[in-house]
Design a protein around this motif. Structure first.
Motif, mmCIF file in Angstrom:
data_model
loop_
_atom_site.group_PDB
_atom_site.id
_atom_site.type_symbol
_atom_site.label_atom_id
_atom_site.label_comp_id
_atom_site.label_asym_id
_atom_site.label_seq_id
_atom_site.Cartn_x
_atom_site.Cartn_y
_atom_site.Cartn_z
ATOM 1 N N GLU A 58 0.827 -1.223 0.078
ATOM 2 C CA GLU A 58 -0.087 0.100 -0.103
ATOM 3 C C GLU A 58 0.981 1.237 -0.148
ATOM 4 O OE1 GLU A 58 -3.167 0.405 2.993
ATOM 5 O OE2 GLU A 58 -3.784 -1.517 2.436
ATOM 6 N N THR A 59 1.984 1.244 0.585
ATOM 7 C CA THR A 59 2.869 2.193 0.735
ATOM 8 C C THR A 59 3.845 2.303 -0.378
ATOM 9 O OG1 THR A 59 4.114 1.201 2.439
ATOM 10 C CG2 THR A 59 2.802 3.068 3.209
ATOM 11 N N GLY A 60 3.500 1.456 -1.587
ATOM 12 C CA GLY A 60 4.401 1.615 -2.719
ATOM 13 C C GLY A 60 5.713 0.766 -2.816
ATOM 14 N N HIS A 61 5.593 -0.153 -1.929
ATOM 15 C CA HIS A 61 6.850 -1.031 -2.145
ATOM 16 C C HIS A 61 6.718 -2.357 -2.653
ATOM 17 C CE1 HIS A 61 7.256 1.397 1.435
ATOM 18 N NE2 HIS A 61 8.587 1.620 0.919
ATOM 19 N N THR A 62 7.478 -2.958 -3.550
ATOM 20 C CA THR A 62 7.553 -4.093 -4.070
ATOM 21 C C THR A 62 8.549 -5.212 -3.476
ATOM 22 O OG1 THR A 62 8.758 -3.349 -5.876
ATOM 23 C CG2 THR A 62 6.600 -3.343 -6.285
ATOM 24 N N ASN A 63 8.357 -6.449 -3.626
ATOM 25 C CA ASN A 63 9.308 -7.506 -2.950
ATOM 26 C C ASN A 63 10.277 -8.177 -4.150
ATOM 27 O OD1 ASN A 63 8.040 -7.415 -0.325
ATOM 28 N ND2 ASN A 63 6.533 -9.014 -1.205
ATOM 29 N N ALA A 64 11.461 -8.518 -3.606
ATOM 30 C CA ALA A 64 12.462 -8.984 -4.295
ATOM 31 C C ALA A 64 13.124 -9.892 -3.400
ATOM 32 C CB ALA A 64 13.287 -7.690 -4.851
ATOM 33 N N TYR A 65 13.952 -10.552 -4.130
ATOM 34 C CA TYR A 65 14.879 -11.409 -3.336
ATOM 35 C C TYR A 65 16.309 -11.207 -3.649
ATOM 36 C CZ TYR A 65 16.615 -15.384 -0.481
ATOM 37 O OH TYR A 65 17.262 -16.084 0.200
ATOM 38 N N PHE A 66 17.314 -11.174 -2.648
ATOM 39 C CA PHE A 66 18.548 -11.203 -2.717
ATOM 40 C C PHE A 66 19.373 -12.188 -2.199
ATOM 41 C CE2 PHE A 66 17.075 -6.819 -3.419
ATOM 42 C CZ PHE A 66 17.730 -6.379 -4.387
ATOM 43 N N PRO A 67 20.621 -12.617 -2.608
ATOM 44 C CA PRO A 67 20.956 -13.904 -2.015
ATOM 45 C C PRO A 67 21.302 -13.878 -0.587
ATOM 46 C CG PRO A 67 22.511 -12.790 -3.738
ATOM 47 C CD PRO A 67 21.511 -11.876 -3.602
ATOM 48 N N VAL A 127 24.550 -6.341 -0.017
ATOM 49 C CA VAL A 127 24.593 -6.897 -1.254
ATOM 50 C C VAL A 127 23.461 -6.209 -2.191
ATOM 51 C CG1 VAL A 127 24.168 -9.459 -1.951
ATOM 52 C CG2 VAL A 127 23.265 -8.659 0.178
ATOM 53 N N ILE A 128 22.438 -5.594 -1.363
ATOM 54 C CA ILE A 128 21.675 -4.736 -2.077
ATOM 55 C C ILE A 128 21.725 -3.409 -2.593
ATOM 56 C CG2 ILE A 128 19.459 -3.497 -1.749
ATOM 57 C CD1 ILE A 128 18.277 -5.873 0.007
#
Length: 490
Positions: A58-67, A127-128
């Motif tokens: 809702e606050t505009g974030h999206t999920n991702a995955y880092f190692p 990493v990010i």
RNA sequence: CGGGGUGUAGCGUAGCCCGGUAUCGCGCUUGGUUUGGGACCAAGAGGUCGUAGGUUCGAAUCCUGCCACCCCGACCA
């Protein structure tokens, strides 16, 4: 195994440990410091995840995955960051095992040594940010609003289920912005999200504030936090949101071109909450009978226990209950109708109380005759016999009421355990009683450390919106402009 | 990593001092009787006594090493 839990008054930490195990939330694993989150515990965590994730979206974030693995060199790029985490990192040095030529099972193959060791992430900033360097060129790429759900490892010396484990689950948000103000706004926004989550879902009041330099996250310019008060009078940091300034952008060389064609480093934030929230949830509300779960996070919100003699009576009960179960499910209430025959009703009552199910309905032959049903609420342990007709709405209203009441109870507890203190003598007495202490502090790290040394109390936070008030530091007597919150903490 | 403690069935334990192949409870399985606050009876299943070595005719028990875990400190979300 004895039937009842140790009481909180008797031994709070034993009560906690036993409760976690008996309520089937988690257990220790073969690896020291790690925990196995059992299905019941995990389903509570899933509910937390769901709610939080929705708020992040809702606050505009999206999920991702880092190692999971971080090259050792990455970690050393931000000086204070390494320093903060170096002492508790798990390190991968080899990539292969082989059979022991001397016959002792498998051994690490000495020929399989890695060129560069890999660190199991204690947190993912490095990493990010090394990826962000490639992702960000222009102000048009900003803001970059990413969250990941992951596990991290911090090799803690002493661990406790949920509260401090060597491996834990969490979410970590990592954002990049064009301006300092925007990054600070983001940091504060996410703190609000956490506070709202804690209060509306966990029914746990939290204090929002800023950490002192001593307690700040390694690599941050400012750390915001929510602090909760547990029933034993100790504070628990429930979530943090960090304004990273340009520290990581500089360490990983992440620059962008502004509208005005100016090259500048981006501004960063990171924020996280972990399975530690499970510990907070347990300690915030539970009692000597077991867990008390807020309806919004309870995997089972209503349990229905039939009391019957023979199949005939059970069938009568089923005929009445099946439609009720259907109706409640339709309203989004999670219901369990426990018809298992191997346990007596009394056993079930105790069992579901231990597991914190907010509402229990019991129905037997007597009720069938009278058209009634018994409703027991977990928070107050009150039992009321009431008409069966209309029970559906009563259940829904009661769930709402429990959610509110346990928040109110926790809030009242915090209020009555928060004390303004003005002298050192008073401070020493009050800190022994537990709770939050609001006191003046001269603003120096030396004083903060001295107080910690003398009393084990730390500054939990400088509350947001704290009012200006000239006073004298409780320890040194030097001037102070506002109060801060002290407590002993987990 | 310092200081203390403990390892016996899935869990909790007795036995160890004083050596003779392991006690009890919970749980589990089967059958029956039960069911309004942790039911009862009966019959069962389940053990390399943390581990390696030593002493001994014989070790859960005595001796030595090692390992693991728990509690208290320093470190941390």
């Amino acid at each position: 195994m004895s039937k009842s839990l140790p009481s909180r008054a008797e031994n709070y930490s034993e009560w906690y440990n036993e409760l976690v195990k008996r309520a089937d939330l988690a257990e220790n694993s073969a690896v020291r410091g790690c925990m196995i989150i059992k299905p019941y515990g995990y389903s509570i965590w899933e509910k937390m995840q769901r709610a939080l994730d929705d708020m992040f979206k809702e606050t505009g974030h999206t999920n991702a995955y880092f190692p999971l693995f971080i090259p050792k060199s990455f970690l050393s790029k931000e000086a204070s960051h390494v320093e903060g985490f170096a002492k508790e990192c798990a390190v991968v040095t080899h990539y292969r095992l082989k059979n022991d030529p001397n016959g002792g099972g498998v051994i690490v193959d000495p020929d399989a040594k890695l060129e560069e060791e890999l660190i199991v992430r204690p947190t993912s900033e490095t990493v990010i940010w090394s990826s962000y360097k490639n992702w960000i060129q222009s102000y048009r790429d900003l803001p970059l609003l990413i969250n990941q759900w992951a596990n991290v490892v911090r090799w803690e010396m002493r661990t406790r289920l949920f509260l401090r484990t060597a491996e834990f689950l969490w979410q970590e948000g990592h954002t990049a912005h064009a301006t300092k103000k925007e990054a600070i706004d983001e940091t504060e926004q996410m703190l609000e999200v956490y506070a709202e989550f804690a209060e509306t879902f966990m029914a746990m009041p939290v204090l929002k504030g800023i950490k002192t330099a001593n307690e700040r996250f390694a690599g941050a310019e400012e750390t915001y936090c929510i602090e909760a008060l547990m029933q034993d009078g100790k504070a628990l940091q429930a979530g943090t949101s960090h304004f990273l300034g340009q520290n990581f952008a500089k360490a990983f060389d992440v620059k962008f071109l502004s509208k005005e064609n100016q090259l500048d480093y981006v501004w960063g934030t990171s924020w996280g909450v972990s399975t530690r929230l499970m510990g907070a949830l347990i300690m915030a509300h539970s009692d000597d009978q077991g867990l008390v779960l807020p309806p919004k996070l309870a995997p089972i919100q209503v349990v229905i226990v039939p009391i019957y003699k023979g199949d005939e009576q059970l069938n009568l009960i089923k005929d009445k209950i099946d439609p009720l179960v259907k109706a409640l499910k339709k309203q989004g209430v999670s219901v369990k109708f426990d018809t298992s025959e191997n346990q007596s009703p009394g056993f079930k009552f105790a069992e579901y109380e231990l597991k914190g199910v907010p509402i229990r309905l019991a129905i037997g032959g007597r009720d069938i005759e009278n058209g009634t049903i018994e409703l027991a609420r977990r928070d107050t342990r009150e039992k009321t016999s009431m008409p069966f007709d209309g029970i559906e709405q009563v259940v829904i209203d009661t769930l709402q009421d429990i959610q509110e009441k346990i928040y109110a109870k926790a809030f009242a507890f915090r209020e009555s355990n928060t004390h303004e203190v003005n002298t050192w003598e008073e401070f020493q007495t009050k800190i022994e009683e537990g709770g939050f202490i609001s006191a003046h502090w001269d603003g120096t790290s030396e004083t903060e450390e001295k107080i910690k040394e003398l009393t084990k109390a730390t500054i939990r936070c400088i509350p947001l919106g704290v009012k200006k008030e000239t006073g004298k530091c409780v320890l040194t007597g030097s001037t102070s402009e506002h109060r801060v919150i002290f407590a002993r903490a987990y």
